[in-house]
Design a protein around this motif. Structure first.
Motif, mmCIF file in Angstrom:
data_model
loop_
_atom_site.group_PDB
_atom_site.id
_atom_site.type_symbol
_atom_site.label_atom_id
_atom_site.label_comp_id
_atom_site.label_asym_id
_atom_site.label_seq_id
_atom_site.Cartn_x
_atom_site.Cartn_y
_atom_site.Cartn_z
ATOM 1 N N GLU B 177 0.838 -1.206 0.000
ATOM 2 C CA GLU B 177 0.000 0.000 0.000
ATOM 3 C C GLU B 177 0.863 1.243 0.000
ATOM 4 O O GLU B 177 2.057 1.183 0.242
ATOM 5 C CB GLU B 177 -0.859 0.033 1.275
ATOM 6 C CG GLU B 177 -2.014 -0.936 1.266
ATOM 7 C CD GLU B 177 -3.164 -0.435 0.418
ATOM 8 O OE1 GLU B 177 -4.023 0.286 0.957
ATOM 9 O OE2 GLU B 177 -3.211 -0.764 -0.769
ATOM 10 N N HIS B 178 0.237 2.366 -0.274
ATOM 11 C CA HIS B 178 0.873 3.653 0.033
ATOM 12 C C HIS B 178 -0.232 4.671 0.234
ATOM 13 O O HIS B 178 -1.418 4.332 0.149
ATOM 14 C CB HIS B 178 1.866 4.079 -1.042
ATOM 15 C CG HIS B 178 1.268 4.642 -2.289
ATOM 16 N ND1 HIS B 178 0.680 3.861 -3.250
ATOM 17 C CD2 HIS B 178 1.176 5.910 -2.728
ATOM 18 C CE1 HIS B 178 0.255 4.628 -4.239
ATOM 19 N NE2 HIS B 178 0.537 5.875 -3.953
ATOM 20 N N CYS B 179 0.149 5.896 0.531
ATOM 21 C CA CYS B 179 -0.852 6.852 1.012
ATOM 22 C C CYS B 179 -1.987 7.150 0.043
ATOM 23 O O CYS B 179 -2.999 7.692 0.445
ATOM 24 C CB CYS B 179 -0.228 8.184 1.433
ATOM 25 S SG CYS B 179 1.520 8.232 1.395
ATOM 26 N N ALA B 180 -1.832 6.787 -1.228
ATOM 27 C CA ALA B 180 -2.937 7.011 -2.156
ATOM 28 C C ALA B 180 -4.186 6.301 -1.682
ATOM 29 O O ALA B 180 -5.311 6.745 -1.941
ATOM 30 C CB ALA B 180 -2.576 6.519 -3.547
ATOM 31 N N ASN B 552 3.941 8.062 7.171
ATOM 32 C CA ASN B 552 3.884 8.235 8.618
ATOM 33 C C ASN B 552 2.523 7.776 9.127
ATOM 34 O O ASN B 552 1.700 8.585 9.590
ATOM 35 C CB ASN B 552 4.140 9.712 8.954
ATOM 36 C CG ASN B 552 4.441 9.939 10.408
ATOM 37 O OD1 ASN B 552 4.493 8.994 11.204
ATOM 38 N ND2 ASN B 552 4.637 11.188 10.768
ATOM 39 N N THR B 553 2.312 6.478 9.072
ATOM 40 C CA THR B 553 1.006 5.937 9.393
ATOM 41 C C THR B 553 0.590 6.198 10.834
ATOM 42 O O THR B 553 -0.608 6.213 11.143
ATOM 43 C CB THR B 553 0.987 4.425 9.068
ATOM 44 O OG1 THR B 553 -0.318 3.932 9.196
ATOM 45 C CG2 THR B 553 1.910 3.664 9.983
ATOM 46 N N ALA B 554 1.533 6.416 11.716
ATOM 47 C CA ALA B 554 1.180 6.664 13.117
ATOM 48 C C ALA B 554 0.396 7.967 13.276
ATOM 49 O O ALA B 554 -0.285 8.165 14.273
ATOM 50 C CB ALA B 554 2.438 6.710 13.980
ATOM 51 N N LEU B 562 -4.861 2.854 17.882
ATOM 52 C CA LEU B 562 -4.794 1.425 17.609
ATOM 53 C C LEU B 562 -3.650 1.114 16.656
ATOM 54 O O LEU B 562 -2.902 0.155 16.864
ATOM 55 C CB LEU B 562 -6.112 0.931 17.018
ATOM 56 C CG LEU B 562 -7.271 0.741 18.005
ATOM 57 C CD1 LEU B 562 -8.478 0.168 17.292
ATOM 58 C CD2 LEU B 562 -6.852 -0.157 19.159
ATOM 59 N N GLU B 563 -3.512 1.932 15.612
ATOM 60 C CA GLU B 563 -2.435 1.677 14.642
ATOM 61 C C GLU B 563 -1.073 1.711 15.336
ATOM 62 O O GLU B 563 -0.199 0.903 15.058
ATOM 63 C CB GLU B 563 -2.485 2.694 13.508
ATOM 64 C CG GLU B 563 -3.719 2.549 12.624
ATOM 65 C CD GLU B 563 -3.422 2.720 11.141
ATOM 66 O OE1 GLU B 563 -2.244 2.931 10.790
ATOM 67 O OE2 GLU B 563 -4.368 2.642 10.356
ATOM 68 N N TRP B 880 1.639 20.118 6.198
ATOM 69 C CA TRP B 880 1.426 19.153 5.118
ATOM 70 C C TRP B 880 1.285 17.760 5.675
ATOM 71 O O TRP B 880 2.200 17.250 6.325
ATOM 72 C CB TRP B 880 2.608 19.226 4.161
ATOM 73 C CG TRP B 880 2.407 18.536 2.885
ATOM 74 C CD1 TRP B 880 1.486 18.814 1.912
ATOM 75 C CD2 TRP B 880 3.161 17.418 2.417
ATOM 76 N NE1 TRP B 880 1.621 17.961 0.869
ATOM 77 C CE2 TRP B 880 2.637 17.079 1.135
ATOM 78 C CE3 TRP B 880 4.223 16.676 2.927
ATOM 79 C CZ2 TRP B 880 3.126 16.038 0.381
ATOM 80 C CZ3 TRP B 880 4.729 15.640 2.167
ATOM 81 C CH2 TRP B 880 4.173 15.325 0.914
ATOM 82 N N LEU B 881 0.154 17.183 5.467
ATOM 83 C CA LEU B 881 -0.124 15.795 5.781
ATOM 84 C C LEU B 881 0.276 15.445 7.214
ATOM 85 O O LEU B 881 -0.096 16.128 8.158
ATOM 86 C CB LEU B 881 0.589 14.906 4.764
ATOM 87 C CG LEU B 881 -0.212 14.641 3.494
ATOM 88 C CD1 LEU B 881 -0.485 15.904 2.709
ATOM 89 C CD2 LEU B 881 0.506 13.640 2.616
ATOM 90 N N ALA B 882 1.027 14.342 7.365
ATOM 91 C CA ALA B 882 1.326 13.886 8.716
ATOM 92 C C ALA B 882 2.322 14.784 9.432
ATOM 93 O O ALA B 882 2.679 14.518 10.568
ATOM 94 C CB ALA B 882 1.844 12.450 8.669
ATOM 95 N N GLY B 883 2.772 15.814 8.775
ATOM 96 C CA GLY B 883 3.471 16.899 9.469
ATOM 97 C C GLY B 883 4.961 16.798 9.607
ATOM 98 O O GLY B 883 5.597 17.802 9.931
#
Lengths: 270, 995, 246
Positions: B177-180, B552-554, B562-563, B880-883
């Motif tokens: 997977e990726h952020c898309a 940066n899925t966290a 949970l992640e 921007w996004l996850a920062g």
């Protein structure tokens, strides 16, 4: 030909590319800030922040608007700061028309801070209040070096929507006033700011609300005290020279007459 | 008295000793304080793809980064993030060491690259060998491992993304997977099922050609400021801007019309507009492009009479199985004539024709109902309908710009479908200033999506094989659409050429006709392996090792607590990033004891965008080449290098030690040199005529007999014998092209440099543009060819022999107002459903939320009695996004220093919340702290007579970085869209209180 | 052979007294010789105070002048001028306060004297122009402790001093704390006090040091004494009073 920048608040989206571009070009550091309940940051101009966007939520007859205005030195033609600066650190550029600042000449007197009708110059934070060691920290310099080299100022280049345009003063005044006319259809209070104020500002504004809504002073003037100082400076110098000259003259005259008097006495005694 | 005279003369003399004699005269001009660069790159932030120029000193460090004045999209301008780029490369917080965290350790230790690569490769091998499935329990060859996961990245170069997907498939990884997935996966499904390609149809500059721009589910002025540049240009030509948003945003501040709309009610909003347009078409067909509607869309096609929709089935479609939460879609098909071609009714009156089905569906979406659902003021809503519908005229066009506000819902694909349908009815697809402009938010999310770093697709949007696809023939039969209609180009009929060329690119000589072109090497995947599913798999201990470059899925994952917790179930985790991100440091996050966390973590320092060479693809499908302009930290490496080192090591290990099914690894072609040459990768992506040994000029030359190779057929024509097309910086255009800002010679866009896709719908049946003022293409009858843009299929106009319908990627050649068959899981036409967590019932039907959505094991649902406030998440221009890419930059932290939540004045008063003071926001999944921004820009909604509050917050913050704060995604639910499981970040329930 | 007064020339008559100051200061000022002939006019503490204040005032005057004259500020040496100006101002304040505390009677007498004006002062005014340009000495009526010119100077020093302090404090410390208008007019008033004060200072300095009519004036501020002749001719009434006391 005098240069100017036209700030069109109606096109501004408040993105603050201009704020960052100014810092990037001049290598200015970031300041410590907190969220005070607004998007606006830093809270004020400073020696490290020469331009910023003011955010204002404004309700005009029930319609909500979110207003953005870029704040920076207005580069007045008849700039009070240039007038009162004792050391010519602040000067008017003879051909391009904006107000230049040479930090090396600053005496740190702070007069520019107090005489500016737009409240723009800021002292350096490192100033020692007691000794008065601080200097004026800096202000928008119109990207003097870029303009000298045929480039546009960093903020004008960076602006995504063209809300900041750089060009010849006359051209921008004409363009701005046209834009004001076009805006009047939906914004009846639209007005052009900077054509006549203080001899003409080199930071011109297309406003879609009255100037006071955007926290701009209406009809700013050269402060009376500055004019008084101008008069005082020259009369003071003149008076001092006159008095000094007069007193020296009187002393020398007295000496001459006293010698004459003594000679008369001596010859009378003979 | 002479003395006085002398004194006076002395005074005059003194007076003449004025300023000039004491000071130097002020200079008339001064030199530049620093150099402005000549090396070009593309900004690493959003998907607009602005050009930048970089200057560096003799040590290779960047000294200035500014906008590229020659670049046609941004023309030297940048947003606050782009203007801060120099703080990405020159930053003491950049990772400059290879770091390793041993299990249960509370600190990083510094290790060498060699050691890290070796250890990671060994981990990969061990996990793969211990968890390898060659044949599943039903005896089907699957060749995969479910124990290794991969997530990332949307910010690496195309060549790197391509190598990621190649690497992952060779290893047999299913959880890829990726952020898309989290941002625009619903776009791909929706636009693909509407028009045939799942991408933005026009491009950024084209927006200026529009007569009306509707920005819905997007805050373009905020998050795509340089796209807004073109909106501003359009407005200068008297275009109308409509902003539809639950909150009055920076975009709304510039709009002619601002329409408030509660989060998650897009289908109702657009459904009402469709009703308006349908009625207007019937009443005033002369105001609409009936040729377009009848010929280019499937409005006239007849649908199986067994098909029933929500009007009849109380919110459901025919074929629903509540136990499976899925539809049997066998009635969602066309009626075919004896030749197998779909039947049509050109009068649009047949009750089973798509047009009438549409009318029936949206007759329930009257203004009163719609405004009760959305909370929009009726007069504003009517104005939106009128303004927008006015672009239905053939010479008028409107465009819709949308982003996460639309894509991140449980029925997101349907929302986007509703935009597509509206645009098709108005004849706005394929024309200048029209289209659906899906605003993608990451610099190369388009590229990473095109190269399919996603479990369910292979590069070029080919499908990942299913275990039932036992061989290449079965696979092709399954996925190659057929059409009996000679008017339909059915371009996907060329499927076999693309998959074979891909396999040849990956396996070279090891792929031949005799071994099914190494088809067996591809891992077969069954079931949902998307981000949310992968997180659940981590929870269940299925995924043991995880690789996460540039993601940066966290912070970005839904139900973030949970992640973060589940990352602790992993045996090992590899992260590559520019900074110490929340994901990399999950084991020492606040509130946990590292001594309880067993995960071995590798943190690899990566190079930033301007520190390496390669191409990235912006949202407008432009693949732009960018160069190495400066150096980052010494230890940082490119992802190209990292993945090459890894595969080298893995190959070595399998070669020397053997292991489970090593063939896909050992036979994997990976000859890019050492260090790897990015140009070689780009060329492989383009593809070769293997017999002649030459680069191919376009995908029309690809073959299915193994004599051609192409890593991604869509990018075939990007690097040809004429050179690197993506590196072109030629602004020349014909006057016609310049008129619409086409810039066909600047960079390269897919497919085959076609800038506005579906452009053969912009002309009438004789090939004349519907809008003669802004033609995209026109047919030159004497020369017998099209001029302007690259035509979407070079066939002659519809009135001539040998022609084809304009939507060549759909099986019947027409735009899908009705998305037939198995294209979508939850309906061929959109129906309004409430978000999964909603404070009100569904006014349109008794089917409360999307009935085809997967309910995950770990899902916790909040009840409106405890959490009565609607919450949404969004972004700010400055972050921007996850920062991690902005919260480590001092200039951006100065602008936006803290996590905040925006609250209406009414709600603030109710709750005693003060502006600028801390508050706590809580959902069923967690609670966070933030600064309250009390604002007029949110006001309570009136939904069906009930007062409903809505709040919103940016989701950029996390526990690492220069600016730290709580993550909004701690609150969001891990439930996603029915089709793509993109999480519903944008509408959930919460409560708020002063701290 | 010594040159006559006339032969010495203009420059000699300016620089000679300066040379005198240096020489006699060293010889006379530090040693308060009670045996020296003459009438005591100034105590040691008064003289020390005078010269300290004079030095500070001159420094402040020069630095202030640099910041005042249009264009001269360019030599203001990046803030050093202002620092010197402020340091002298602080020192001035300290010295003033110390003197007040140590010699309150003399200080108050000084202040009282400054504000004491009599009708007879008109007589001095009528005679002054002729007298100070070398006219007949006998036309000047006898004076008390100080003549009205000196009285005016004392008044100016006190009034200007107060103005300098108040406006100076505003300029120094109150930036931002007061409105810009207050600051701006403080600056103007500070400058006005400077114009008036420095004009009077020129008068005081020229008369005190260079004017042939006031030939013992400078020496008296160094030695503290004037000759009996000088006392009689310049401060006749005062001489009478103190003679009576002895």
């Amino acid at each position: 030909m005098a240069k100017a920048m036209l700030n069109d608040v109606n096109k501004c989206i408040g993105c603050r590319a201009c704020q960052v571009a100014c810092k990037e070009w001049h290598d200015l550091p970031a300041e410590q800030t907190t969220n005070r309940g607004t998007y606006e940051n830093p809270p004020d101009l400073s020696a490290d922040t020469w331009t910023k966007i003011i955010f204002k939520e404004y309700s005009n007859d029930g319609t909500l608007r979110w207003l953005f205005r870029k704040e920076q030195c207005m580069h007045c033609t008849n700039a009070p700061c240039v007038n009162v600066c004792p050391s010519d650190a602040l000067q008017r550029h003879p051909t391009l028309g904006f107000v230049t600042y040479d930090r090396h000449k600053c005496t740190g007197c702070g007069y520019c801070v107090e005489f500016c009708p737009f409240d723009i110059p800021r002292m350096d934070k490192e100033s020692n209040k007691l000794l008065g060691t601080g200097l004026m920290g800096g202000k928008c310099d119109f990207c003097f070096d870029r303009v000298s080299n045929g480039l546009e100022p960093a903020c004008a280049k960076a602006c995504p929507t063209g809300a900041i345009k750089f060009g010849e003063w006359e051209d921008l005044v004409a363009e701005g006033k046209q834009r004001v006319e076009a805006l009047k259809e939906n914004h009846p209070d639209a007005n052009f700011y900077g054509e006549h104020e203080l001899g003409g500002l080199h930071m011109l504004y297309v406003l879609d609300e009255k100037p006071e809504v955007y926290d701009l002073p209406v009809g700013p003037q050269m402060p009376a005290a500055a004019t008084a100082l101008n008069v005082g400076e020259w009369t003071g110098v003149g008076l001092g020279l006159l008095v000094g000259g007069g007193m020296l003259g009187a002393a020398m005259l007295a000496r001459a007459r006293m010698i004459e008097g003594k000679k008369e006495e001596e010859s009378a005694e003979d | 008295m002479k003395l006085c005279g002398g004194t006076a003369a002395g005074a005059a003399l003194l007076g003449m000793l004025g300023p000039e004699s004491f000071a130097e005269a002020a200079p008339i001009d001064i030199p530049l304080r620093k150099r402005i660069g000549e090396k070009t790159s593309i900004c690493c932030y959003c998907g607009v793809g602005c050009g930048v120029i970089v200057a560096s000193d003799e040590n290779g460090k960047a000294t200035s980064i500014e906008g590229d004045p020659d670049h046609p999209i941004n023309q030297g301008a940048l947003c606050s993030k782009g203007a801060s780029l120099i703080q990405v490369t020159n930053n003491e917080r950049r990772l400059d060491k290879v770091l390793y965290r041993a299990p249960y350790s509370s600190d990083w230790e510094e290790v060498s690259w060699d050691w890290a690569i070796d250890k990671i490769a060994r981990n990969i091998k061990k996990t793969r060998d211990e968890n390898w499935t060659y044949e599943d329990e039903r005896g089907r060859i699957v060749n995969h491992t479910e124990a290794i996961g991969w997530d990332g990245s949307a910010v690496v170069n195309n060549e790197e993304a391509y190598l990621f997907t190649k690497f992952a498939r060779a290893l047999g990884i299913t959880y890829l997977e990726h952020c898309a997935r989290l941002c625009h996966s619903s776009t791909v499904a929706a636009l693909g099922s509407s028009f045939g390609r799942g991408a933005m149809t026009n491009h950024w500059i084209d927006i200026k050609n529009s007569n009306c721009i509707m920005i819905i589910g997007s805050n373009a002025a905020e998050n795509h400021p340089l796209a807004f540049k073109w909106v501003t240009e359009a407005m200068e030509q008297d275009a109308e801007l409509i902003s539809v948003d639950p909150r009055f945003t920076r975009t709304s501040s510039k709009a002619d019309t601002y329409a408030r709309m509660r989060s998650g009610t897009d289908v109702a909003f657009i459904g009402g507009m469709i009703k308006y347009v349908i009625e207007d078409i019937e009443g005033h067909p002369e105001n609409y492009n009936m040729t377009y509607i009848k010929e280019y869309t499937n409005a006239t096609l007849l649908v199986d009479p067994g098909f029933k929709g929500p009007a009849d089935l109380d919110g459901l479609f025919s074929g629903y199985d509540p136990a499976k939460r899925a539809y049997d879609r066998s009635t969602w098909v066309y009626q075919l004539d004896e030749k197998g071609i779909p039947k049509r009714d050109t009068s649009l009156k047949d009750p089973n024709c798509v047009f009438q089905l549409l009318k029936k569906q949206y007759s329930r979406y009257d203004v009163d109902t719609v405004c009760s659902v959305t909370g929009t003021a009726k007069d504003v809503y009517r104005k939106v309908c009128e303004t927008y519908a006015a672009t239905g005229k053939p010479d008028k066009s409107a465009t819709i710009i949308y982003a996460m506000g639309t894509t991140q819902h449980t029925n997101a694909a349907q929302m986007i479908r509703s935009y597509s349908m509206l645009q098709l009815l108005l004849g706005n697809i394929g024309v200048a200033g029209g289209g659906i402009n899906a605003a993608r938010g990451q610099s190369n999310v388009q590229g990473s999506t095109d190269h399919c770093v996603l479990y369910h697709i292979l590069p070029g949007y080919l499908k990942t094989p299913h275990p039932e696809d036992v061989d290449l023939e079965a696979y092709l039969k399954h996925y190659t659409p057929t059409s009996n209609d000679p008017l339909s180009a059915n371009w996907w009929g060329n499927y076999d050429k693309y998959i074979v060329s891909l396999l040849k690119a990956w396996y070279g000589d090891a792929a031949s006709a005799s071994n099914d072109f190494a088809y067996e090497y591809l891992p077969k995947v069954e079931g949902d392996h998307s981000h949310i599913a992968a997180a659940e798999a981590m929870n269940d201990g299925i995924i043991k090792g995880f690789m996460s470059p540039g993601h940066n899925t966290a912070v970005s994952g839904p139900n973030a607590n949970l992640e973060r917790e589940w990352l602790g179930n992993l045996d090992w985790l590899m992260v590559s990033d520019l900074w110490e991100s929340e994901t990399a440091a999950f084991w020492k996050r606040p509130g946990v004891d590292p001594a309880q966390i067993k995960t071995e973590v590798f943190l690899l320092p990566a190079q930033a965008s301007m520190e390496k060479e390669g191409s990235i693809t912006n949202s407008g499908r432009w693949s732009q080449w960018r160069y190495k302009c400066c150096d980052g930290p010494d230890m940082a490496r490119s992802d190209l290098w990292m993945v090459t080192e890894l595969i080298k090591k893995v190959k070595e290990l399998y070669d020397t030690e053997g292991g489970e099914y090593p063939d896909p690894i050992l036979n994997l072609a990976w000859d890019y040199g050492d260090p790897p040459d990015v140009h070689k990768v780009a060329k492989e992506i383009n593809g070769y005529d293997l017999e002649a040994g030459e680069l191919l000029p376009s995908f029309t030359k690809l073959k299915s007999d193994g004599t051609t190779s192409s890593g991604n057929w869509l990018y075939c024509a990007s690097y040809t014998e004429d050179g690197n097309m993506a590196a072109r910086r030629d602004p020349t255009q014909t006057p016609e092209q310049a008129n619409i800002g086409l810039y066909p010679n600047w960079s390269w866009c897919w497919p085959v440099n076609r800038r506005i896709i579906y452009n053969r719908a912009s002309v009438d049946l004789d090939g004349n543009p519907f809008n003669p003022d802004k033609p995209v293409i026109n047919w030159h009858p004497l020369r017998g060819k099209w001029e302007g843009d690259v035509p979407d299929g070079g066939w002659p106009p519809m009135s001539q022999e040998g022609t084809k319908l304009p939507f060549i990627m759909t099986s019947e050649g027409r735009g899908h107002i009705f998305a037939p068959g198995t294209l979508l899981k939850d309906g061929p036409i959109p129906e309004h459903y409430e978000p999964w967590e909603s404070p009100v019932g569904n006014l349109l039907s008794n089917t409360q939320s999307d009935p085809a959505v997967t309910i995950w094991k770990s899902l916790v649902k909040g009840d409106a009695s405890k959490y009565p406030i609607v919450a949404t998440t969004y972004r700010v221009s400055e972050h921007w996004l996850a920062g991690q890419m902005t919260r480590n930059l001092p200039w951006l932290v100065e602008l936006m220093p803290e996590m905040f939540v925006e609250v209406s004045e009414e709600l603030a008063e109710e709750k005693g919340i003060e502006n600028g003071k801390k508050v706590i926001v809580e959902s069923a999944r967690g609670k966070i702290e933030a600064v309250a921004v009390v604002t007029k820009r949110f006001t309570p909604f009136s939904i069906n007579g009930k007062r409903v509050h809505q709040i919103g917050m940016p989701w950029h913050w996390g526990y690492m970085g220069l600016s730290k704060g709580d993550s909004a995604n701690v609150l969001t639910p891990n439930i996603g869209d029915a089709n793509t499981t993109i999480p519903e970040y944008k509408a959930f329930l919460c409560d708020i209180m002063a701290k | 052979m010594q040159k006559t007064e006339k032969e010495k020339g203009i420059f000699a008559s300016i620089f000679e007294p300066i040379g005198d100051i240096i020489a006699t200061f060293i010889r006379d000022a530090l040693f308060d010789d009670p045996g020296r002939p003459g009438v005591r006019r100034f105590s040691l503490q008064a003289r020390v105070f005078h010269w300290t204040i004079a030095g500070l005032v001159i420094l402040m005057g020069i630095t202030g002048l640099i910041l005042f004259v249009p264009g001269w500020g360019a030599i203001a040496l990046a803030g050093w001028t202002r620092i010197i100006h402020r340091l002298c101002a602080y020192a001035f304040g300290v010295v003033l306060v110390l003197y007040f505390i140590t010699y309150p009677k003399a200080s108050l007498a000084f202040v009282k004297e400054a504000f004491t004006w009599k009708k007879e002062d008109i007589g001095w005014l009528k005679a002054a122009t002729d007298y100070y340009t070398g006219g007949d000495e006998s036309k000047m009526p006898p004076q008390g402790h100080i003549n009205p010119g000196q009285n005016l100077w004392q008044l100016v020093t006190i009034v200007c001093g107060v103005i300098f302090f108040v406006t100076g404090a505003i300029l120094c410390f109150a930036k931002g704390a007061v409105s810009p208008a207050v600051f701006q007019w403080s600056l103007f008033t500070h400058a006005l006090a400077f114009i008036i004060g420095s004009s009077m200072l020129i008068v005081h300095a020229v008369l005190g040091a260079l004017h042939p009519r006031m030939s013992e004036s400078l020496r008296s501020m160094i030695t503290g004494k004037v000759s009996e002749e000088y006392a009689k001719s310049h401060y006749g009434k005062w001489y009478e009073e103190i003679s009576k006391q002895q």
